[in-house]
Design a protein around this motif. Structure first.
Motif, PDB file in Angstrom:
ATOM      1  N   THR A   1       0.966  -0.937  -0.024  1.00 18.29           N
ATOM      2  CA  THR A   1      -0.056  -0.058   0.026  1.00 18.29           C
ATOM      3  C   THR A   1       0.893   1.240   0.080  1.00 18.29           C
ATOM      4  O   THR A   1       2.123   1.364   0.421  1.00 18.29           O
ATOM      5  N   MET A   3       1.156   3.569   2.109  1.00 18.39           N
ATOM      6  CA  MET A   3       1.781   3.972   3.476  1.00 18.39           C
ATOM      7  C   MET A   3       2.781   3.121   3.688  1.00 18.39           C
ATOM      8  O   MET A   3       3.722   3.698   4.151  1.00 18.39           O
ATOM      9  N   THR A   4       2.727   1.875   3.347  1.00 13.02           N
ATOM     10  CA  THR A   4       3.866   1.102   3.546  1.00 13.02           C
ATOM     11  C   THR A   4       4.985   1.154   2.738  1.00 13.02           C
ATOM     12  O   THR A   4       6.150   0.914   3.161  1.00 13.02           O
ATOM     13  N   ARG A   6       5.646   4.299   1.362  1.00 12.51           N
ATOM     14  CA  ARG A   6       5.991   6.041   1.509  1.00 12.51           C
ATOM     15  C   ARG A   6       7.474   6.152   2.066  1.00 12.51           C
ATOM     16  O   ARG A   6       8.150   7.221   1.691  1.00 12.51           O
ATOM     17  N   ASP A  91       3.900  -3.720   8.646  1.00  9.00           N
ATOM     18  CA  ASP A  91       3.168  -2.600   7.886  1.00  9.00           C
ATOM     19  C   ASP A  91       2.287  -1.810   8.904  1.00  9.00           C
ATOM     20  O   ASP A  91       2.211  -0.398   8.784  1.00  9.00           O
ATOM     21  N   GLY A  92       1.710  -2.354   9.900  1.00  9.52           N
ATOM     22  CA  GLY A  92       0.904  -1.491  10.614  1.00  9.52           C
ATOM     23  C   GLY A  92       2.130  -0.353  11.554  1.00  9.52           C
ATOM     24  O   GLY A  92       1.781   0.746  11.703  1.00  9.52           O
ATOM     25  N   ASP A  95       2.625   2.376   8.932  1.00 11.31           N
ATOM     26  CA  ASP A  95       1.305   3.162   8.917  1.00 11.31           C
ATOM     27  C   ASP A  95       1.290   4.104  10.432  1.00 11.31           C
ATOM     28  O   ASP A  95       0.856   5.165   9.852  1.00 11.31           O
ATOM     29  N   ARG A  99       1.002   7.885  10.129  1.00  8.35           N
ATOM     30  CA  ARG A  99      -0.049   8.683  10.837  1.00  8.35           C
ATOM     31  C   ARG A  99       0.550  10.055  11.961  1.00  8.35           C
ATOM     32  O   ARG A  99       0.182  10.996  12.073  1.00  8.35           O
TER      33      ARG A  99
END
Length: 167
Positions: A1, A3-4, A6, A91-92, A95, A99
């Motif tokens: 994704t 975000m991952t 980025r 990944d979390g 993220d 954030r």
């Protein structure tokens, strides 16, 4: 994704030095270093621990997620649900870095000072969990070397991925 990925590289820096921009850049550096320290981990590497009683790579990533979530919740935001282990947890964590970067980069100095951690305004975020995340990211890179699978050699000073990296 998005975000991952980025943090595969770090964009050019702004010339405007504000507290929010400094924090944003610090988080971009944390994201970049964490991204490359954890890129391409196999199940065996997630499970690797150098000796009995030491955290495994996966347990260290779990701890990093907890530190990032604690910091994110201190901004007044509701933290996400903790993902399962392995790649989902990595990944979390990426993220959460995103954030945090997004949330903190939008605040002026008085809004930043209103963030509290352990009953103290703002400063413990830098010398506490964010510094701890950097230390643990270095531990992950070292554990990978010990396991015989070093992290890809990115350039944190330039914010660029490893040469020829297609991964």
């Amino acid at each position: 994704t998005a975000m991952t990925t980025r943090y595969r590289s770090i964009p050019s820096a702004t010339t405007d030095v504000t507290a929010a921009n400094v924090l944003s850049r610090m988080l971009a550096g944390i994201g970049f270093r964490f991204y490359w320290a954890t890129e391409g981990l196999s199940d065996e590497l997630y499970a690797f621990r150098p000796c009995d009683g030491a955290r495994s790579v996966g347990e260290t990533i779990d701890h990093v997620w907890d530190l990032l979530n604690w910091t994110y919740c201190a901004t007044g935001e509701a933290g996400p649900t903790k993902p399962g282990g392995g790649k989902l947890l990595r990944d979390g964590a990426l993220d959460l870095i995103g954030r945090l970067q997004d949330a903190l980069s939008q605040r002026d100095e008085s809004a930043l000072l209103s963030i509290e951690l352990l009953g103290k305004p703002f400063w413990p975020i830098i010398n506490g969990p964010l510094s701890d995340v950097l230390a643990h990211t270095g531990q992950i890179a070292t554990l990978r070397r010990l396991a015989g699978s070093p992290a890809p050699e990115s350039n944190p000073f330039e914010g660029t991925p490893p040469r020829g990296w297609a991964g």
